[in-house]
Design an enzyme around this catalytic site. Structure first.
Site, PDB file in Angstrom:
ATOM      1  N   GLY A  46       0.837  -1.191   0.000  1.00  0.00           N
ATOM      2  CA  GLY A  46       0.000   0.000   0.000  1.00  0.00           C
ATOM      3  C   GLY A  46       0.872   1.239   0.000  1.00  0.00           C
ATOM      4  O   GLY A  46       2.025   1.198   0.461  1.00  0.00           O
ATOM      5  N   GLN A  51       3.070  10.022   1.169  1.00  0.00           N
ATOM      6  CA  GLN A  51       4.352   9.306   1.198  1.00  0.00           C
ATOM      7  C   GLN A  51       5.226   9.629  -0.015  1.00  0.00           C
ATOM      8  O   GLN A  51       6.409   9.290  -0.029  1.00  0.00           O
ATOM      9  CB  GLN A  51       4.128   7.792   1.292  1.00  0.00           C
ATOM     10  CG  GLN A  51       3.523   7.376   2.622  1.00  0.00           C
ATOM     11  CD  GLN A  51       3.334   5.878   2.697  1.00  0.00           C
ATOM     12  OE1 GLN A  51       2.358   5.346   2.185  1.00  0.00           O
ATOM     13  NE2 GLN A  51       4.296   5.186   3.291  1.00  0.00           N
ATOM     14  N   CYS A  93       5.661   0.144   7.808  1.00  0.00           N
ATOM     15  CA  CYS A  93       5.348   1.268   6.933  1.00  0.00           C
ATOM     16  C   CYS A  93       6.591   1.618   6.120  1.00  0.00           C
ATOM     17  O   CYS A  93       7.684   1.708   6.681  1.00  0.00           O
ATOM     18  CB  CYS A  93       4.920   2.463   7.777  1.00  0.00           C
ATOM     19  SG  CYS A  93       4.507   3.911   6.791  1.00  0.00           S
ATOM     20  N   LEU A  94       6.416   1.840   4.810  1.00  0.00           N
ATOM     21  CA  LEU A  94       7.557   2.184   3.954  1.00  0.00           C
ATOM     22  C   LEU A  94       8.214   3.493   4.388  1.00  0.00           C
ATOM     23  O   LEU A  94       9.387   3.714   4.099  1.00  0.00           O
ATOM     24  CB  LEU A  94       7.105   2.298   2.492  1.00  0.00           C
ATOM     25  CG  LEU A  94       6.657   0.990   1.818  1.00  0.00           C
ATOM     26  CD1 LEU A  94       6.051   1.285   0.458  1.00  0.00           C
ATOM     27  CD2 LEU A  94       7.822   0.012   1.690  1.00  0.00           C
ATOM     28  N   HIS A 135      -4.625   1.329   7.319  1.00  0.00           N
ATOM     29  CA  HIS A 135      -3.298   1.946   7.437  1.00  0.00           C
ATOM     30  C   HIS A 135      -3.165   3.108   6.438  1.00  0.00           C
ATOM     31  O   HIS A 135      -2.696   4.190   6.792  1.00  0.00           O
ATOM     32  CB  HIS A 135      -2.239   0.864   7.178  1.00  0.00           C
ATOM     33  CG  HIS A 135      -0.817   1.335   7.228  1.00  0.00           C
ATOM     34  ND1 HIS A 135       0.088   0.897   8.176  1.00  0.00           N
ATOM     35  CD2 HIS A 135      -0.127   2.195   6.436  1.00  0.00           C
ATOM     36  CE1 HIS A 135       1.260   1.480   7.957  1.00  0.00           C
ATOM     37  NE2 HIS A 135       1.165   2.271   6.910  1.00  0.00           N
ATOM     38  N   GLU A 136      -3.608   2.886   5.190  1.00  0.00           N
ATOM     39  CA  GLU A 136      -3.473   3.929   4.155  1.00  0.00           C
ATOM     40  C   GLU A 136      -4.451   5.077   4.394  1.00  0.00           C
ATOM     41  O   GLU A 136      -4.092   6.243   4.200  1.00  0.00           O
ATOM     42  CB  GLU A 136      -3.665   3.334   2.749  1.00  0.00           C
ATOM     43  CG  GLU A 136      -2.694   2.216   2.374  1.00  0.00           C
ATOM     44  CD  GLU A 136      -1.231   2.526   2.654  1.00  0.00           C
ATOM     45  OE1 GLU A 136      -0.828   3.700   2.581  1.00  0.00           O
ATOM     46  OE2 GLU A 136      -0.485   1.586   2.985  1.00  0.00           O
ATOM     47  N   HIS A 139      -2.964   7.344   6.834  1.00  0.00           N
ATOM     48  CA  HIS A 139      -1.932   8.216   6.245  1.00  0.00           C
ATOM     49  C   HIS A 139      -2.541   9.517   5.718  1.00  0.00           C
ATOM     50  O   HIS A 139      -1.932  10.582   5.813  1.00  0.00           O
ATOM     51  CB  HIS A 139      -1.243   7.516   5.061  1.00  0.00           C
ATOM     52  CG  HIS A 139      -0.008   6.752   5.422  1.00  0.00           C
ATOM     53  ND1 HIS A 139       1.103   7.344   5.997  1.00  0.00           N
ATOM     54  CD2 HIS A 139       0.316   5.444   5.271  1.00  0.00           C
ATOM     55  CE1 HIS A 139       2.049   6.418   6.183  1.00  0.00           C
ATOM     56  NE2 HIS A 139       1.601   5.263   5.754  1.00  0.00           N
TER      57      HIS A 139
END
Ligand code: NI
Length: 172
Positions: A46, A51, A93-94, A135-136, A139
């Protein structure tokens, strides 16, 4: 299409409350294509617009990482309208390298969103897919998974985040 650099904590763009998309134009289509390519290149399951430094309510999710047709979900202006149950599982998380921790999320959700052309749809999801969507969507409100941690897990995450802050200061 381009693979974009992924913004890392403590980049302030990760804390922005993103704005709803109002124009379903070529620029949005380009952002979505770049998000998808950047997610697959990472590889990740995702990715949200902040990001890559864009404060718009756009996220892409594919828990199959491009392995299965129909696995890709493009979520413009997503809102979680129903949820139930609770599951605790590992999350990362990236934008926060080298940290993973267990987070409690709903086991089942319904998300309402639009596609890249502005057409509304509803998506029902459970388990890992529901987790990634939550999660997204977080963000897009400037919320990171570490914000959900409590107690010892929160303390461990805080030390990790402090190290990332120090590394970013050195880099500047
Ligand atoms: Ni993330």
């Amino acid at each position: 299409m381009s693979v974009l650099p992924i913004r890392l904590y403590p980049d302030p763009v990760l804390r922005v409350a993103c704005a709803d998309v109002e124009r379903f134009d070529a620029r949005l289509a380009g952002l979505v294509r770049n998000l998808v390519e950047t997610m697959y290149a990472a590889p990740g399951v995702g990715l949200a617009a902040p990001q890559v430094g864009v404060g718009s309510r756009v996220a892409v999710v594919d828990v199959t990482v491009g392995e299965e047709e129909g696995g890709l979900h493009i979520l413009v202006n997503p809102v979680i309208v129903e949820q139930s149950g609770a599951e605790t599982d590992l999350e990362g998380c990236l934008s926060i390298p080298e940290l993973s921790e267990t987070v409690k999320r709903p086991g089942w959700i319904v998300v309402e969103a639009m596609d890249v052309e502005g057409k509304k749809f509803r998506l029902e999801a459970e388990g890992f897919l529901a987790r990634v969507i939550c999660h997204e969507v977080d963000h897009l409100a400037g919320v990171l998974f570490v914000d959900h941690l409590r107690g010892l897990k929160k303390e461990k995450a805080r030390r990790h985040l402090r190290r990332l802050e120090q590394e970013s200061e050195v880099a500047v």
